[in-house]
Design a protein around this motif. Structure first.
Motif, PDB file in Angstrom:
ATOM      1  N   ARG A  48       1.109  -1.299  -0.359  1.00 52.28           N
ATOM      2  CA  ARG A  48       0.507  -0.298   0.406  1.00 52.28           C
ATOM      3  C   ARG A  48       0.911   1.255  -0.236  1.00 52.28           C
ATOM      4  O   ARG A  48       0.559   2.339  -0.675  1.00 52.28           O
ATOM      5  N   LEU A  49       2.318   1.590   0.888  1.00 49.75           N
ATOM      6  CA  LEU A  49       3.304   2.286   0.745  1.00 49.75           C
ATOM      7  C   LEU A  49       4.464   1.690   0.488  1.00 49.75           C
ATOM      8  O   LEU A  49       4.937   0.406   0.662  1.00 49.75           O
ATOM      9  N   PRO A  50       5.178   3.105  -0.443  1.00 49.91           N
ATOM     10  CA  PRO A  50       4.914   4.169  -1.298  1.00 49.91           C
ATOM     11  C   PRO A  50       3.619   4.067  -2.291  1.00 49.91           C
ATOM     12  O   PRO A  50       4.035   3.093  -2.855  1.00 49.91           O
ATOM     13  N   ASP A  51       2.444   4.942  -1.718  1.00 51.16           N
ATOM     14  CA  ASP A  51       1.883   5.260  -3.099  1.00 51.16           C
ATOM     15  C   ASP A  51       2.397   5.658  -3.691  1.00 51.16           C
ATOM     16  O   ASP A  51       1.693   5.773  -5.314  1.00 51.16           O
ATOM     17  N   TYR A  52       3.283   7.104  -3.893  1.00 47.29           N
ATOM     18  CA  TYR A  52       3.644   7.428  -5.260  1.00 47.29           C
ATOM     19  C   TYR A  52       3.830   6.862  -6.672  1.00 47.29           C
ATOM     20  O   TYR A  52       3.937   7.817  -7.893  1.00 47.29           O
ATOM     21  N   ASN A  53       4.679   5.796  -5.989  1.00 45.59           N
ATOM     22  CA  ASN A  53       4.957   4.728  -7.220  1.00 45.59           C
ATOM     23  C   ASN A  53       4.997   3.481  -7.736  1.00 45.59           C
ATOM     24  O   ASN A  53       5.019   2.910  -8.388  1.00 45.59           O
ATOM     25  N   ILE A  54       3.621   3.455  -7.103  1.00 41.04           N
ATOM     26  CA  ILE A  54       2.358   1.809  -7.218  1.00 41.04           C
ATOM     27  C   ILE A  54       2.789   1.952  -8.791  1.00 41.04           C
ATOM     28  O   ILE A  54       3.062   1.130  -9.233  1.00 41.04           O
ATOM     29  N   GLN A  55       2.312   2.790  -9.317  1.00 39.70           N
ATOM     30  CA  GLN A  55       1.845   2.811 -11.067  1.00 39.70           C
ATOM     31  C   GLN A  55       3.015   2.397 -11.863  1.00 39.70           C
ATOM     32  O   GLN A  55       3.335   1.848 -12.949  1.00 39.70           O
ATOM     33  N   ASP A  56       4.470   3.099 -11.634  1.00 42.25           N
ATOM     34  CA  ASP A  56       5.698   2.932 -12.600  1.00 42.25           C
ATOM     35  C   ASP A  56       5.982   1.662 -12.391  1.00 42.25           C
ATOM     36  O   ASP A  56       6.805   1.148 -13.450  1.00 42.25           O
ATOM     37  N   TYR A  57       5.170   0.688 -11.231  1.00 43.62           N
ATOM     38  CA  TYR A  57       5.766  -1.265 -11.574  1.00 43.62           C
ATOM     39  C   TYR A  57       4.401  -1.731 -12.339  1.00 43.62           C
ATOM     40  O   TYR A  57       5.028  -2.982 -12.442  1.00 43.62           O
ATOM     41  N   TYR A  58       3.734  -1.185 -12.594  1.00 43.36           N
ATOM     42  CA  TYR A  58       2.779  -2.340 -13.826  1.00 43.36           C
ATOM     43  C   TYR A  58       3.395  -2.618 -14.406  1.00 43.36           C
ATOM     44  O   TYR A  58       3.475  -1.741 -15.662  1.00 43.36           O
ATOM     45  N   PRO A  59       3.446  -3.760 -14.736  1.00 43.88           N
ATOM     46  CA  PRO A  59       3.308  -4.612 -15.875  1.00 43.88           C
ATOM     47  C   PRO A  59       2.649  -4.625 -17.033  1.00 43.88           C
ATOM     48  O   PRO A  59       3.205  -4.855 -18.284  1.00 43.88           O
ATOM     49  N   GLY A  60       1.371  -4.454 -17.093  1.00 45.89           N
ATOM     50  CA  GLY A  60       0.564  -4.174 -18.135  1.00 45.89           C
ATOM     51  C   GLY A  60      -0.318  -5.186 -18.202  1.00 45.89           C
ATOM     52  O   GLY A  60      -0.721  -6.706 -17.551  1.00 45.89           O
ATOM     53  N   ASP A  61      -1.989  -4.944 -18.596  1.00 49.80           N
ATOM     54  CA  ASP A  61      -2.942  -5.709 -18.345  1.00 49.80           C
ATOM     55  C   ASP A  61      -2.128  -7.146 -18.787  1.00 49.80           C
ATOM     56  O   ASP A  61      -3.370  -8.541 -18.276  1.00 49.80           O
ATOM     57  N   ASP A  62      -2.138  -7.364 -19.699  1.00 44.69           N
ATOM     58  CA  ASP A  62      -1.604  -8.314 -20.491  1.00 44.69           C
ATOM     59  C   ASP A  62      -0.929  -9.751 -19.436  1.00 44.69           C
ATOM     60  O   ASP A  62      -0.968 -10.395 -20.067  1.00 44.69           O
ATOM     61  N   ALA A  63      -0.209  -9.151 -18.570  1.00 45.61           N
ATOM     62  CA  ALA A  63       0.763 -10.060 -18.243  1.00 45.61           C
ATOM     63  C   ALA A  63       0.310  -9.970 -17.145  1.00 45.61           C
ATOM     64  O   ALA A  63       0.734 -10.837 -15.731  1.00 45.61           O
ATOM     65  N   VAL A  64      -0.978  -9.166 -16.288  1.00 44.61           N
ATOM     66  CA  VAL A  64      -1.477  -9.718 -15.110  1.00 44.61           C
ATOM     67  C   VAL A  64      -2.367 -10.137 -15.051  1.00 44.61           C
ATOM     68  O   VAL A  64      -3.563  -9.529 -15.709  1.00 44.61           O
ATOM     69  N   ASP A  65      -3.137 -10.951 -14.448  1.00 49.96           N
ATOM     70  CA  ASP A  65      -4.613 -10.998 -13.877  1.00 49.96           C
ATOM     71  C   ASP A  65      -5.012 -11.270 -13.421  1.00 49.96           C
ATOM     72  O   ASP A  65      -6.001 -10.723 -13.287  1.00 49.96           O
ATOM     73  N   TRP A  66      -4.367 -10.857 -12.121  1.00 45.37           N
ATOM     74  CA  TRP A  66      -5.138 -10.144 -10.550  1.00 45.37           C
ATOM     75  C   TRP A  66      -3.763  -9.154  -9.987  1.00 45.37           C
ATOM     76  O   TRP A  66      -3.399  -8.967 -10.156  1.00 45.37           O
ATOM     77  N   VAL A  67      -4.795  -8.891  -9.617  1.00 44.07           N
ATOM     78  CA  VAL A  67      -3.494  -7.075  -8.631  1.00 44.07           C
ATOM     79  C   VAL A  67      -3.938  -7.445  -7.195  1.00 44.07           C
ATOM     80  O   VAL A  67      -4.829  -7.484  -6.677  1.00 44.07           O
TER      81      VAL A  67
END
Length: 540
Positions: free
Chosen positions: A305-324
């Protein structure tokens, strides 16, 4: 032009120049005086604060706002709003304090004072009061509104999960007597759909043989936290990774593969590799497992949950992720109490809000590990009653506020990390265990993959409600750390009083058919009125 005319024209020009100069000097002098007045007014306001004359001080502070706004002195403007907010706190008018702390957050952000803005927003949120009402309904009426059609995802409801391997009451690693998937359901009174395990990248999958066997026997899934402890450089598309994926496929049980979790935090070694390398390796692992284990594995991307400012920087993409997923913990922390009374006024359930807003429309989301600690570790103070309330509030409110949550894992352990013990173990605290048992008895929480919740919740704030007896529940957020009672009123008359979360009451709306009405919610703590909120509904 005649000489006289030229002289007159020159005279007018000189007069114009003189007027401009005079006006400029006058304007400068006026602003200078006004600026001096602003600082003088601030000094007067501070003196009134010292005398305890808070209402008068507020009026003085307010006089400075137009000048700072006009001259775009946003840092000073933020300070004024903070002072006004602090004085409203002293006057026990928390609603107006919130308004001014929100302004402090707004203007400190404009002044590029990011941390001050975050702190101001946190203060405002801790003191903010609001209420949301929900009608309990048959899940069939909701249909597929809350589903994404992902593998293992229930259409409605959330899978129950836990990490229980370190609780000696329910697990003996030496002889498997007891084994957590047998004993944890006995202790909590309900079968859980899945269990979390940690697995070091590079190890042989055979180390999980016993866990796989018990999962098959008990009809449970596993969430495997695959951790590259040597860093992301060891993760490659090679024989080891391919064989690991094939072994997982051969296991034949549903597996949530959570690769390199909490990557946004600097406490994990793979954080040091940075977002670009992380995304590359996650996509690689996802590709291999989707190819080698397409039927029984889902890829889980799970920041903290924290730190929250950089979470989106690490998202690999919808095609690679099934659940969050997300790690969601609450440990008693009075340091941020805006009232300075040694309370933790934060909302455990609302800490889930950012992840939900970012990803719930795209992927099934879940708490991949988390809990509420029953001890304040720094002071070794027992906070069981506070933890019990926060736990009940969390499980009661989650289905209403976040219906696209599809799994919740409790971290059943008292573990020591960096010399700071975390107290989440249910077997070590009977009151917390009882709270957990009560909370998960809600049929929204599911015991097996493939189960569906028979109930769902519909928000009714500014919506319509049927002219019949309806089961109404509420999420009530206030500045008080806990509440003890909620009273519902319609037309100035009480229609229900409830003393248990989620403040569920059966209310007959038939007398109000065809009308738009206000439902007044009065929330109390130990018979003290904490807040009065109003929700408008139209009765069909």
């Amino acid at each position: 032009m005649s000489g006289k005319s030229r002289m007159m024209a020159m005279g007018w020009k000189m007069l114009a120049v003189i007027l401009v100069v005079v006006l400029s000097v006058t304007t400068f002098h006026s602003n200078d005086v006004q600026a001096q007045d602003v600082w003088g007014i601030m000094k007067e306001a501070r003196k009134l604060d010292e005398q305890g004359k808070y209402a008068e001080a507020i009026n003085k502070y307010k006089q400075t706002l137009p000048e700072f706004e006009q001259t775009k002195q946003y840092g000073n403007l933020a300070q004024m709003y903070r002072s006004i907010g602090d004085d409203y706190v002293k006057l026990v008018n928390f609603d107006l304090a919130v308004v001014n702390y929100d302004k402090e957050a707004e203007y400190s952000a404009k002044a590029n004072q990011t941390q001050i803005s975050i702190a101001a927003k946190r203060k405002a949120d801790m003191l903010r009061s609001n209420a949301q009402l929900f009608i309990e309904t048959n899940a069939e009426t909701v249909g597929a509104a809350n589903t994404h059609g992902a593998r293992f995802e229930p259409k409605n409801g959330a899978l129950l999960g836990a990490y229980a391997e370190l609780d000696p009451k329910v697990h003996n690693a030496q002889n498997s007597k007891p084994f957590y998937s047998d004993a944890f359901p006995e202790m909590t009174g309900k079968k859980h759909a899945a269990y979390l395990l940690y697995f070091k990248y590079g190890d042989s999958f055979s180390k999980l043989k016993t866990h796989i066997e018990y999962a098959r026997k008990n009809g449970t899934a596993l969430e495997i936290g695959l951790q590259p402890l040597k860093g992301l450089s060891e993760v490659n598309d090679n024989d080891y990774l391919r064989m690991l994926a094939k072994d997982v496929a051969e296991a034949g049980i549903p597996i949530f593969l959570r690769f390199a979790n909490e990557m946004n935090g600097d406490w994990v070694p793979w954080h040091n590799d940075g977002p670009k390398a992380y995304i590359e390796k996650f996509r690689l692992v996802s590709k291999v497992f989707h190819e080698e284990a397409p039927d029984n594995v889902v890829m889980v991307w799970a920041p903290d949950r924290l730190p929250d400012y950089n979470i989106q920087d690490y998202y690999p993409g919808d095609d690679a992720v099934d659940w969050v997923g997300v790690s969601l913990y609450t440990i008693f922390n009075p340091s941020t109490d805006p009232l300075k009374q040694g309370e933790d006024r934060s909302s455990h359930v609302e800490k889930f809000d950012q992840i939900y807003k970012l990803y719930a429309a795209r992927k099934p989301v879940f708490i991949s590990e988390g809990g509420v600690a029953y001890m304040y570790p720094e002071k070794k103070q027992d906070k069981t009653d506070w933890a019990v309330y926060k736990t009940k509030e969390f499980y009661a409110s989650l289905p209403m506020l976040y219906p696209r949550v599809k799994a919740v894992f409790w971290f059943d352990s008292n573990h020591d990390s960096t010399n700071r013990i975390k107290y989440y173990m249910l077997s070590a605290n009977q009151k917390l265990l009882d709270a957990y048992k009560t909370s998960i008895s809600n049929p929204f929480y599911l015991s097996s993959i493939g189960d569906e919740s028979p109930i769902a919740y519909k928000p009714i704030n500014n919506q319509s409600v049927g002219a019949s007896v309806q089961k109404v529940s509420a999420y009530v957020k206030t500045w008080s750390a806990t509440l003890s009672k909620v009273v519902y009123e319609i037309g100035g008359k009480p229609v229900a009083a409830v003393a248990q979360l989620p403040w569920t009451a059966s209310i007959n709306f038939a007398p109000y058919k065809g009308k738009k009405i206000d439902i007044v919610i009065k929330a109390y703590n130990q018979n003290k009125l904490i807040t009065t909120q109003k929700v408008s509904v139209t009765v069909k």
